[in-house]
Motif scaffolding. Structure first.
Motif, short mmCIF file in Angstrom:
data_model
loop_
_atom_site.label_atom_id
_atom_site.label_comp_id
_atom_site.label_asym_id
_atom_site.label_seq_id
_atom_site.Cartn_x
_atom_site.Cartn_y
_atom_site.Cartn_z
N LEU A 38 39.76 37.04 109.39
CA LEU A 38 38.72 36.02 109.25
C LEU A 38 39.06 35.05 108.14
N ASP B 229 40.51 26.86 110.45
CA ASP B 229 39.51 26.15 111.25
C ASP B 229 38.77 25.14 110.39
N MET C 40 41.06 32.29 109.17
CA MET C 40 40.35 31.25 109.93
C MET C 40 39.55 30.34 108.99
N GLU D 22 40.63 38.08 118.95
CA GLU D 22 40.57 37.10 117.87
C GLU D 22 39.58 35.99 118.18
N ALA D 23 39.60 35.56 119.43
CA ALA D 23 38.67 34.51 119.82
C ALA D 23 37.23 34.99 119.67
N GLU E 202 32.08 34.56 113.96
CA GLU E 202 31.97 33.87 112.69
C GLU E 202 31.27 32.53 112.84
N GLU F 103 35.84 25.39 123.58
CA GLU F 103 36.05 26.53 122.68
C GLU F 103 35.41 27.78 123.24
N GLU G 127 36.21 37.19 117.52
CA GLU G 127 35.93 37.18 116.09
C GLU G 127 35.59 35.75 115.64
N HIS G 128 36.36 34.82 116.16
CA HIS G 128 36.08 33.42 115.84
C HIS G 128 34.68 33.05 116.24
#
Lengths: 262, 262
Positions: free
Chosen positions: A224, A231, A227, A108-109, A115, A127, A111-112
Motif C-alpha cells: 500500500l 498513485d 501506492m 493488488e487491484a 484504499e 479503473e 487492495e488499490h
DNA sequence: GATGGGTCCTCACGCCGCGTGAGGTGCAAG
DNA sequence: CTTGCACCTCACGCGGCGTGAGGACCCATC
C-alpha cells in the motif's frame, strides 16, 4: 533377482477412475462419447477398463480443463504429435505461474480499490474494471478516450460524492484527521522516517486500516505504501496533510514493517 | 466555490458498458433478462442506460464469475442484505489469496511430477491426481485404501516400467550417473555442503535439469531440494548414490542458491 | 427528403459440458 | 433365487451465453 516380465496389466473401472479424478462417471462417459478419453479396453461385459496411460491422459485433461480450456482445445493439446510428456509438464507449470501472476495483479487491484474507498476516492469506470487484465491496453485506451471520453471531468465530479456511508464514517474520519495532524507535526519537527516516533505512527496507521477496513499484514502494508506515492490521488490525499508526507509515510511504513518482521 | 448540486447524472449505453467490462452486449442482455443486472434506467427509445452503481455491480458480477461462481450464487452474494461494500472487497481479496495458494500447490505438485519423471519414478494414481486439491482427504484416503487398495504393490510393479523414453534417455542417464559418482566421492571425501566444490556440483545439477527437462531457477531448485529429503522415493534415489547424499545435496543446493541470488 | 451507416431493440434457436433420470445387464453375497 | 451393486445405453434438460433475423432510431450526407 526379479524377472523382466514386461508390462503389468493394471486397469481400473469407471467408478475407480472417477474417484481418482474427482469427477462423475457421467463425465467419463461424456469424454468417451466425444472421443476425448476412450478407455483403452472394454471388459467382457462391455465395461470400460482404463489403463494407466488413460489415467495420465485424464489427469492432463482435467488439468487443462481446470485452467479454462474448452474440451476441443484440450484434445488438440493432447493429440499434438509433439506430445512429449516433458513438454506437457513444462507447459502446465508455465500456465500455473502465469495464472498466479494474474491473480496477484487482481489482488493488488483489489487492495488499490480498498484504499481508494478508504480515502473516499471514487474510481473511474476504467479503473473499476482494471482488475481484469484481459484488455488490449492500447486499443482500449484509444477507444476510451475517443469514444466516450470526458472521464477526467467525470472523475472530478465523482470525487466529492464518496462519503455515502453512514454515521460511524464520521468517527473514522475524525481518527484519520487526528492521526494526520500528529503525523504532519512529526514531519515538520524534522523527525526521520526511520525514527521510532514515525514508525509508531505507521504502525498506528496499519492498525487503523485493520480495525476499520480489512486485515492488513505488514507485507500488504508495504505494498500500500508504494501506492501512496505512485498513485497520484493517493499521494495527493496524504500530501494534503503536509508537504512531502506521502514519501515520508512510505519510508516509515517500510521501516516499521522491517522492524516487525525481522 | 462549487455548488452542491447533488448527484451528477452519468449513464452509459450497453456498448460502452460492454467495452468497460470486456463482455459482449449479449451478456448484458442476458444479465438483464435473468434479473442479475437490470440497468437502472431506460432511454426514451427503450435503450438501456447503466448508472455508475450498475457499473459497480457489474464489476462484482464479473469478479465472482471469474472465480467460478454460478450466476445465481453471484446474485445471492450481491443481494445479500449485509452488502457492505467493504465486505465485498475483503471477500474478494480473501478469495484471491485462497486461489493463489491453491495454484501454488498445484505448481508444486507439477514440480514434484517433473522430478519424479526425471528420476524414472512412476507415480501412483492417487499421486497423479494430487494436483487437484479438491478431494476430501479423509474420506478419500479411506476409500482408496479400502475399496481398491493394493496401491503399494501397484507402485512397486510400476517402478521399473519408467524408462519408456527413446535413445537420448541413455545419454541423459549417463550424465546423471557420472554426476552421482562425483558427488558421492565428494561426500566420502568429507567435503562440506557449503563448500565450493559441493556448490559447484549443485549448480551442475541445476543446469542438468534446465538443459534436459525444464527451466529451473534457483528458487525452484531449493523447493526441489526440499522434496529430495521429504519424499521417500526421491530420498532413496539420491541416497542410493551414497549414504546421506540427499541431505548433503539439499544443503549444497540451498547454499548454491544463496550464493547466486545474494 | 431519401439514403446510408451505426447502435440499439426483441425474439428465438443452437452449442457446450455435462446432470439426471429411465430402463436393462452381469455378478457376487446372502 | 433374489437382492444389491456397479455397470451399461439412450435421451431429455439446464446454465451461460453465441449468433443470427428482422426491425427501430439517430445522425450525416447526398
Amino acid at each position: 533377482m526379479r524377472t523382466e516380465k514386461g508390462a503389468d496389466e493394471v486397469s481400473y473401472s469407471v467408478g475407480q477412475v472417477a474417484g481418482f479424478g474427482g469427477v462423475t462417471v457421467r463425465t467419463l462417459h461424456h469424454y468417451d462419447a466425444i472421443g476425448l478419453l476412450a478407455p483403452s479396453e472394454r471388459s467382457h461385459a462391455g465395461h470400460r477398463r482404463y489403463s494407466d496411460a488413460d489415467l495420465d491422459r485424464l489427469q492432463r485433461i482435467l488439468f487443462y480443463r481446470e485452467l479454462g480450456f474448452p474440451l476441443d482445445e484440450v484434445a488438440a493439446l493432447l493429440d499434438d504429435p509433439d506430445a512429449d510428456p516433458r513438454a506437457h509438464l513444462r507447459r502446465q507449470h508455465e500456465l500455473l505461474t502465469a495464472r498466479i501472476e494474474k491473480l496477484q495483479k487482481m489482488a493488488e487491484a483489489v487492495e488499490h480499490a480498498m484504499e481508494a474507498r478508504r480515502m473516499g476516492i471514487n474510481l473511474t469506470p476504467e479503473e473499476r474494471f482494471e482488475v481484469f487484465g484481459d484488455k488490449d491496453p492500447d486499443q482500449y485506451a484509444e477507444e476510451a478516450e475517443a469514444r466516450w471520453g470526458g472521464t477526467e471531468a467525470y472523475a472530478e465530479s465523482q470525487r466529492r460524492a464518496a462519503r455515502y456511508t453512514k454515521d460511524d464514517w464520521k468517527r473514522m474520519q475524525a481518527e484519520v484527521d487526528a492521526w494526520g495532524e500528529r503525523y504532519a507535526a512529526l514531519v515538520t519537527a524534522g523527525e526521520p522516517a526511520t525514527g521510532e516516533a514515525a514508525m509508531d505512527l505507521a504502525e498506528e496507521h496499519r492498525r487503523h486500516i485493520t480495525t476499520w477496513f480489512y486485515d492488513c499484514p505488514y507485507e500488504m502494508h508495504v505494498s500500500l505504501a508504494g501506492m501512496y506515492v505512485s498513485d497520484e490521488r493517493f499521494k495527493a490525499f496524504y500530501d494534503s496533510m503536509g508537504p512531502g508526507l506521502a514519501e515520508h509515510l512510505r519510508d516509515a511504513i517500510t521501516a516499521n514493517a522491517a522492524r516487525h518482521t525481522s
